[in-house]
Design a protein around this motif. Structure first.
Motif, PDB file in Angstrom:
ATOM      1  N   THR A  70      -0.798   4.766  -0.031  1.00 50.31           N
ATOM      2  CA  THR A  70      -1.325   3.495  -0.505  1.00 50.31           C
ATOM      3  C   THR A  70      -2.836   3.472  -0.362  1.00 50.31           C
ATOM      4  O   THR A  70      -3.407   4.254   0.403  1.00 50.31           O
ATOM      5  N   VAL A  71      -3.473   2.578  -1.104  1.00 53.69           N
ATOM      6  CA  VAL A  71      -4.927   2.405  -1.076  1.00 53.69           C
ATOM      7  C   VAL A  71      -5.201   0.918  -0.953  1.00 53.69           C
ATOM      8  O   VAL A  71      -4.502   0.095  -1.553  1.00 53.69           O
ATOM      9  N   LEU A  72      -6.219   0.554  -0.179  1.00 54.63           N
ATOM     10  CA  LEU A  72      -6.638  -0.840  -0.087  1.00 54.63           C
ATOM     11  C   LEU A  72      -7.882  -1.035  -0.941  1.00 54.63           C
ATOM     12  O   LEU A  72      -8.790  -0.202  -0.925  1.00 54.63           O
ATOM     13  N   GLN A  73      -7.900  -2.134  -1.701  1.00 54.47           N
ATOM     14  CA  GLN A  73      -9.055  -2.462  -2.527  1.00 54.47           C
ATOM     15  C   GLN A  73      -9.450  -3.908  -2.282  1.00 54.47           C
ATOM     16  O   GLN A  73      -8.585  -4.781  -2.164  1.00 54.47           O
ATOM     17  N   LEU A  74     -10.778  -4.140  -2.240  1.00 59.67           N
ATOM     18  CA  LEU A  74     -11.299  -5.488  -2.075  1.00 59.67           C
ATOM     19  C   LEU A  74     -11.616  -6.051  -3.453  1.00 59.67           C
ATOM     20  O   LEU A  74     -12.329  -5.420  -4.232  1.00 59.67           O
ATOM     21  N   GLY A  75     -11.067  -7.195  -3.762  1.00 58.21           N
ATOM     22  CA  GLY A  75     -11.294  -7.840  -5.048  1.00 58.21           C
ATOM     23  C   GLY A  75     -11.555  -9.316  -4.874  1.00 58.21           C
ATOM     24  O   GLY A  75     -11.710  -9.808  -3.746  1.00 58.21           O
ATOM     25  N   ALA A  76     -11.585 -10.031  -5.976  1.00 55.49           N
ATOM     26  CA  ALA A  76     -11.868 -11.465  -5.958  1.00 55.49           C
ATOM     27  C   ALA A  76     -10.836 -12.246  -5.156  1.00 55.49           C
ATOM     28  O   ALA A  76     -11.144 -13.293  -4.591  1.00 55.49           O
ATOM     29  N   ARG A  77      -9.600 -11.748  -5.099  1.00 55.84           N
ATOM     30  CA  ARG A  77      -8.526 -12.439  -4.374  1.00 55.84           C
ATOM     31  C   ARG A  77      -8.316 -11.888  -2.972  1.00 55.84           C
ATOM     32  O   ARG A  77      -7.301 -12.158  -2.333  1.00 55.84           O
ATOM     33  N   GLY A  78      -9.246 -11.087  -2.483  1.00 58.42           N
ATOM     34  CA  GLY A  78      -9.141 -10.530  -1.138  1.00 58.42           C
ATOM     35  C   GLY A  78      -8.721  -9.072  -1.176  1.00 58.42           C
ATOM     36  O   GLY A  78      -8.847  -8.395  -2.197  1.00 58.42           O
ATOM     37  N   VAL A  79      -8.206  -8.592  -0.072  1.00 57.19           N
ATOM     38  CA  VAL A  79      -7.777  -7.194   0.038  1.00 57.19           C
ATOM     39  C   VAL A  79      -6.379  -7.053  -0.556  1.00 57.19           C
ATOM     40  O   VAL A  79      -5.495  -7.859  -0.265  1.00 57.19           O
ATOM     41  N   ARG A  80      -6.221  -6.024  -1.396  1.00 57.12           N
ATOM     42  CA  ARG A  80      -4.914  -5.768  -2.018  1.00 57.12           C
ATOM     43  C   ARG A  80      -4.474  -4.349  -1.718  1.00 57.12           C
ATOM     44  O   ARG A  80      -5.297  -3.450  -1.611  1.00 57.12           O
ATOM     45  N   ARG A  81      -3.183  -4.176  -1.596  1.00 54.64           N
ATOM     46  CA  ARG A  81      -2.566  -2.862  -1.354  1.00 54.64           C
ATOM     47  C   ARG A  81      -2.076  -2.329  -2.695  1.00 54.64           C
ATOM     48  O   ARG A  81      -1.294  -2.976  -3.384  1.00 54.64           O
ATOM     49  N   TRP A  82      -2.547  -1.134  -3.069  1.00 53.97           N
ATOM     50  CA  TRP A  82      -2.167  -0.509  -4.333  1.00 53.97           C
ATOM     51  C   TRP A  82      -1.386   0.758  -4.054  1.00 53.97           C
ATOM     52  O   TRP A  82      -1.758   1.539  -3.187  1.00 53.97           O
ATOM     53  N   LEU A  83      -0.305   0.970  -4.801  1.00 53.55           N
ATOM     54  CA  LEU A  83       0.465   2.190  -4.670  1.00 53.55           C
ATOM     55  C   LEU A  83       1.204   2.464  -5.965  1.00 53.55           C
ATOM     56  O   LEU A  83       1.402   1.570  -6.785  1.00 53.55           O
ATOM     57  N   ASN A  84       1.574   3.712  -6.152  1.00 54.80           N
ATOM     58  CA  ASN A  84       2.402   4.107  -7.286  1.00 54.80           C
ATOM     59  C   ASN A  84       3.811   4.329  -6.774  1.00 54.80           C
ATOM     60  O   ASN A  84       4.009   4.890  -5.693  1.00 54.80           O
ATOM     61  N   VAL A  85       4.777   3.879  -7.563  1.00 53.22           N
ATOM     62  CA  VAL A  85       6.180   3.976  -7.167  1.00 53.22           C
ATOM     63  C   VAL A  85       6.958   4.654  -8.278  1.00 53.22           C
ATOM     64  O   VAL A  85       6.742   4.380  -9.455  1.00 53.22           O
ATOM     65  N   VAL A  86       7.849   5.565  -7.903  1.00 56.64           N
ATOM     66  CA  VAL A  86       8.775   6.148  -8.870  1.00 56.64           C
ATOM     67  C   VAL A  86      10.129   5.478  -8.652  1.00 56.64           C
ATOM     68  O   VAL A  86      10.570   5.295  -7.517  1.00 56.64           O
ATOM     69  N   LYS A  87      10.748   5.035  -9.746  1.00 57.51           N
ATOM     70  CA  LYS A  87      12.056   4.382  -9.674  1.00 57.51           C
ATOM     71  C   LYS A  87      13.069   5.253 -10.410  1.00 57.51           C
ATOM     72  O   LYS A  87      12.771   5.780 -11.473  1.00 57.51           O
ATOM     73  N   VAL A  88      14.244   5.376  -9.822  1.00 58.74           N
ATOM     74  CA  VAL A  88      15.302   6.209 -10.387  1.00 58.74           C
ATOM     75  C   VAL A  88      16.514   5.328 -10.667  1.00 58.74           C
ATOM     76  O   VAL A  88      16.967   4.586  -9.796  1.00 58.74           O
ATOM     77  N   ARG A  89      17.012   5.397 -11.881  1.00 57.21           N
ATOM     78  CA  ARG A  89      18.221   4.655 -12.244  1.00 57.21           C
ATOM     79  C   ARG A  89      19.348   5.664 -12.467  1.00 57.21           C
ATOM     80  O   ARG A  89      19.268   6.491 -13.367  1.00 57.21           O
ATOM     81  N   ILE A  90      20.370   5.578 -11.631  1.00 57.31           N
ATOM     82  CA  ILE A  90      21.512   6.485 -11.718  1.00 57.31           C
ATOM     83  C   ILE A  90      22.733   5.677 -12.148  1.00 57.31           C
ATOM     84  O   ILE A  90      23.136   4.733 -11.464  1.00 57.31           O
ATOM     85  N   LYS A  91      23.279   6.065 -13.313  1.00 51.78           N
ATOM     86  CA  LYS A  91      24.441   5.374 -13.874  1.00 51.78           C
ATOM     87  C   LYS A  91      25.519   6.405 -14.180  1.00 51.78           C
ATOM     88  O   LYS A  91      25.221   7.496 -14.643  1.00 51.78           O
TER      89      LYS A  91
END
Length: 82
Positions: A24-45
């Protein structure tokens, strides 16, 4: 910070571990500190059963707390993963 690690919330230590592992990465923006991350989602049917989907029922933390999930499988990606 008083709500971190309470109930189903992750701890501040867990955030530091995510930062150190580059999940994860923290970024400071107009709305304060935000946590950014990339997520992989797997759908198994199952074949022939379009209404069924494998989901993660719950997450169990190292300290024994549990958080209900009921969501498709997912995992955070590292910053250097594409």
């Amino acid at each position: 910070l008083s709500n971190w690690g309470v109930g189903s919330a992750k701890t501040v230590e867990h955030l530091f571990e995510e930062l150190e592992a580059e999940e994860t990465v923290l970024q400071l923006g107009a709305r304060g500190v935000r946590r950014w991350l990339n997520v992989v989602k797997v759908r198994i049917k199952p074949v022939g059963e379009p209404g069924l989907l494998l989901v993660e029922a719950r997450q169990i933390f190292p300290d024994g707390r549990e958080r209900a999930r009921g969501l498709p499988l997912s995992e955070k990606m590292f910053a250097n993963e594409a």
